[in-house]
Enzyme design. Structure first.
Site, PDB file in Angstrom:
ATOM      1  CE  LYS B 207      -8.958   7.285  -6.473  1.00  0.00           C
ATOM      2  NZ  LYS B 207      -7.578   7.207  -7.036  1.00  0.00           N
ATOM      3  CD  GLU B 213     -12.686  -4.495   2.208  1.00  0.00           C
ATOM      4  OE1 GLU B 213     -13.004  -4.111   1.061  1.00  0.00           O
ATOM      5  OE2 GLU B 213     -11.663  -5.145   2.453  1.00  0.00           O
ATOM      6  N   GLY B 268      -5.116   6.638  -2.990  1.00  0.00           N
ATOM      7  CA  GLY B 268      -5.859   6.494  -1.737  1.00  0.00           C
ATOM      8  C   GLY B 268      -5.038   6.904  -0.525  1.00  0.00           C
ATOM      9  NE  ARG B 269       0.809   4.206  -1.454  1.00  0.00           N
ATOM     10  CZ  ARG B 269       0.447   3.535  -2.549  1.00  0.00           C
ATOM     11  NH1 ARG B 269      -0.760   3.050  -2.648  1.00  0.00           N
ATOM     12  NH2 ARG B 269       1.298   3.353  -3.535  1.00  0.00           N
ATOM     13  CD  GLU B 354      -1.803   0.362  -0.531  1.00  0.00           C
ATOM     14  OE1 GLU B 354      -2.562  -0.600  -0.711  1.00  0.00           O
ATOM     15  OE2 GLU B 354      -2.223   1.471  -0.123  1.00  0.00           O
ATOM     16  CG  HIS B 385       5.260  -0.075  30.681  1.00  0.00           C
ATOM     17  ND1 HIS B 385       5.765  -0.230  31.949  1.00  0.00           N
ATOM     18  CD2 HIS B 385       5.217   1.260  30.459  1.00  0.00           C
ATOM     19  CE1 HIS B 385       5.974   0.966  32.476  1.00  0.00           C
ATOM     20  NE2 HIS B 385       5.656   1.889  31.597  1.00  0.00           N
ATOM     21  CE  LYS B 513      -8.499  -4.537  -4.337  1.00  0.00           C
ATOM     22  NZ  LYS B 513      -8.591  -3.303  -5.119  1.00  0.00           N
TER      23      LYS B 513
END
Lengths: 555, 555
Positions: B207, B213, B268-269, B354, B385, B513
């Site tokens: 955005k 990253e 974002g999510r 979040e 398992h 951050k």
């Protein structure tokens, strides 16, 4: 074995935890100049700094006493020397023998000599296959060299080898290794989509050669191979097995020479060091696989010899007990800051939750305290944009283990530096938090006007004081990876001992298998079990109707 | 908004939960012939059966009253009509507008008309790119057609598109889509290893076009492309961006025509429905992507129109509150019995943790009850398992959502039948458990002699009575996947409303951050921040020493 609450030091720790609940980690760190040095230890190429845990020296002393009272040192010795600690199944748990160095044989108790000989012979067999595939001596039914290995297995026959192959990607050679575990046929289908039968080697990992997931996928693999023109005799060029059931493997079409053994004294979740790890040995080559074993053996040696207060697995276990049984944590988060370790949480989920997710003690008596926590996590920095919100500001405090290789195998040190900075920052942020006042000043400094800054400050504030461990290594190598996995194995064992449970059985998975067999029979026929609950019955009816619809469309 | 504990029905439910803690799900199911029918509902191609929850009709009635008191219907209407529910950021949360059908424009409030026009225009832009790449109209700098798309983004710009592309694998065409999210340079390096720059298209999702990253990986991608001979002018053939920061994208080398917009009213999510989903639209083709949007829109319509008692997201949310705030669950487990949904737990971790991992209410007042639980899980049958041992026999009760497509896209119905049987069996086993007596008879029937059967029985016994939901669909298609994700979005929103929090902000990620920026500066220089804690300082010192060693080796 006395249970946790019966250990004399339990009540001392209970009292200390009431005091410590008000303690402040950052403050304790700031006021004790020796805290970091004294709460840091090294072993087998790994370093642990637990100075950001919510505890003080008094707690550590009491935890060490608790460990003495639980006889952790004696239990470790019993484990490593092959005593029958898996009491419900009457077996030792000798995964450490799988990585014992070849020349260490003289130090083994006589009773282990025979088992150790089998281990050494199996290692030679694994080395043979790893080299034959990598050297292109072994070839498929058209005479082409093998380019891809598909390891089929589930649970311990999947999670360990899958993790190790990905973690050691910088050490991998030309052979691509793939893993198939789910009974969902899409798993095998997707994996085979890009492969060539003539150059693909399958390894079927199943102790019993009867595991439903593994056998159905193995049958699918055989069908794919035969569909490409491989004869029954050709199958031996494309199928290996790791199993104790040689007759079943033979019936499937796998020659005895292609079968590598497993033993009942190695649990599935501890089996990556055995022939179950053959796919890794092929992927990274034998020398690297031997280094992986050696790294684990170095951790075994540390576990056996270090005093409790300097024993990394024992300390990690005592911290787990402290956070869970005294400070009330129900979760344990593992955050490897290395993309190649992104499957570590999956592996550790099985290791810890299958080992210690139990509610009766060794004698079958119900326990009245919490045992194994839920373990989860992801590769950092991924979680920072996801669940870290809850770690920082949620109402549940989740202790975190950060795992950080300090150097990268890539040629981008600037970018790796960002990864390191993020890891350190998360560890520090969890500890220091942020007060409403500090949030308010930060907002003002950013230019937010005052009524708004006052309104927003409580939303930016974070409680802090959330405990975390920092586990580091200079570099992620076969040796440090081996040490890391052995570290968590022994931590898990020690916690099981402290809780008084048997970490080596898994009876809780039995009932689901039994009911699964019944329901599969019902889905495959057209009868209705009158004892089945109405919810399951409703779904079976709906499933059948859908099958009929699909069939009639196919007609 | 009153907080949860201030709602009149809260105390009724508290009293009921004390009674229900002794209740037995299997018994309630056996003695009420209408329980399954009444506790099952359908919407937008999905079916929910919550008859295996630990509750009775009285609890359901009280939960519905709680939902009325929390004004869930009004809150849903406010959300869907664009009211400013994200109060800390002064924005609406209009992800539902992203999937609103084109011809539904007349039903939108006027205030949304402008936003909706932008959405429709962006959809057309997405469709243009999806078709241009799939039709091979768009070509790389050497004139070759695109074969691979690499979508770079993190958090919401990664988890959603990654999930959807894998979930819809049976609908995918020829273009392979890859995802890079981690700042660890290994992530990009591994992804690019098998790709050809001339035929690779990058989509940079950020955005702000400033996410550390994403930007560092984008720079690595550009370097790789230029290293292969692409000129600055060629970059437009290989880079698209989803961003609001056109100047930064332009400076990077991405033409304005290659930029697709984002808006501050989409978190974002919640962004997979926006241009962030372009990689999915390329992977599955535009028609399938439109069906994915339509499936979500059908769930929106259900959410807007169904009464609380028949409203699937509202019921799921009330069950989450029941399990968490009344029965004490701290975890929520999601088990999709479909290999292609194996990333669903990762996606839902971000969505739920979040959104609802918060400890202050909308007004910034501290809450005195638990909010969002930890969410985790894996694709069935993998967990059987692994961690299912803890689900069945651990000391923590973790409510489970099973998700089961009833048919498979593969041509192996017999094997898929096993998957279905396993899912049903796990759901039933969690509920029925096994008494010590029953375990004892089972062991005897298996041929275990009696003293041993008596000794082992408590280890096989399982408490049962562990609640679970069964969410099914006839088939996993673009439409049912869209409905499923929208279902969880709305469930998450409703739970946020019940807890009195703002599920649309994420202030808890800020501090990490900020500290990360400071530590990165310190790692990049050679100063020491005197205010840094001793633990972080020690690690920085060690990291620096290692860097020096590495550099001197390089010299």
């Amino acid at each position: 074995m006395p249970r946790l609450t019966a250990l004399p030091e339990f009540n001392t720790l209970k009292a200390l935890s009431a005091q410590l609940a008000q303690g402040n980690i950052a403050q304790m760190l700031a006021t004790d100049n020796h805290r970091v040095a004294d709460f840091t230890m090294a072993a087998a190429g790994l370093s642990l700094d637990f100075s950001k845990q919510l505890l003080n020296r008094e707690v550590v002393a009491a935890l060490l006493k608790l460990g003495v009272q639980a006889q952790l040192k004696q239990r470790a010795a019993a484990l490593l020397s092959g005593k029958i600690l898996n009491t419900t199944e009457n077996r030792p748990a000798l995964h450490s023998l799988l990585r014992t160095p070849k020349d260490a044989v003289v130090n083994q108790p006589t009773v282990l000599a025979d088992k150790f000989q089998q281990v050494i012979a199996t290692r030679a067999h694994m080395q043979y296959w790893a080299e034959a595939v990598n050297n292109k001596q072994h070839r498929g039914f058209t005479g082409e060299a093998i380019t891809d290995v598909v390891s089929i297995g589930t649970g311990g026959s999947d999670l360990g080898p899958r993790l190790v192959t990905e973690a050691l990607q910088p050490f991998c050679g030309d052979i691509a290794c793939h893993y198939v575990a789910n009974v969902d046929p899409a798993d095998l289908q997707d994996t085979l989509a890009g492969l060539n039968p003539a150059t693909t080697l399958f390894i079927i990992n199943s102790k019993s050669f009867r595991t439903q997931e593994t056998l159905s996928n193995a049958l699918g693999a055989r069908q794919w191979m035969q569909g490409a023109g491989a004869s029954a005799a050709d199958l031996s060029k494309h199928f290996l097995a790791t199993t104790t059931n040689l007759p079943a493997a033979a019936e499937f079409g796998i020659a005895a020479d292609n079968c590598l053994p497993l033993w009942d004294w190695v649990g599935g979740r501890y089996s990556v060091w055995s022939a179950v790890g053959l796919s890794c040995a092929i992927a990274v080559g034998w020398d690297h696989f031997q280094q992986f074993l050696d790294g684990a053996a170095a951790m075994d040696e540390h576990f056996a010899s270090a005093d409790i207060g300097a024993n990394m697995p024992m300390i990690l276990s005592l911290l787990e007990i402290w956070n869970g049984n005294f400070l009330g944590a129900t979760n344990h988060v593992v955050l490897p800051y290395d993309q190649h370790l992104h499957r570590l949480p999956d592996f550790l989920q099985q290791l810890t939750m299958e080992s210690n997710g139990k509610q009766v003690d060794q004698c079958g008596e119900a326990l009245d305290y919490h045992t194994g926590p839920v373990l989860w996590g992801s590769a950092g920095t991924m979680g920072q944009h996801s669940f870290h919100q809850l770690l920082h500001q949620g109402t549940l405090a989740c202790p975190v283990d950060f795992i950080l290789p300090l150097t990268s195998h890539t040629d981008k040190p600037e970018q790796h530096r960002m990864l390191v900075a993020n890891c350190l920052a998360q560890s520090r942020a969890l500890m220091v938090g942020r007060s409403v006042e500090d949030a308010h000043s930060t907002l003002l400094a950013r230019g937010t006007a005052d009524p708004e800054a006052t309104r927003l400050a409580p939303h930016l504030a974070m409680p802090g004081n959330r405990p975390n461990n920092m586990i580091t290594m200079d570099s992620l190598t076969p040796a440090t990876l081996g040490a890391l996995l052995a570290l968590f194995e022994h931590r898990t064992f020690c916690s099981g001992q402290l809780w008084g449970i048997n970490p080596f059985d898994q009876w809780g998975v039995e009932l689901g298998k039994e009911i699964g067999t019944d329901i599969l029979a019902e889905l495959s026929g057209d009868t209705h079990d009158p004892d089945l609950d109405a919810s399951s019955a409703q779904l079976i009816t709906r499933w059948r109707a859908l099958q009929r619809d699909t069939e009639s469309i196919d007609d």
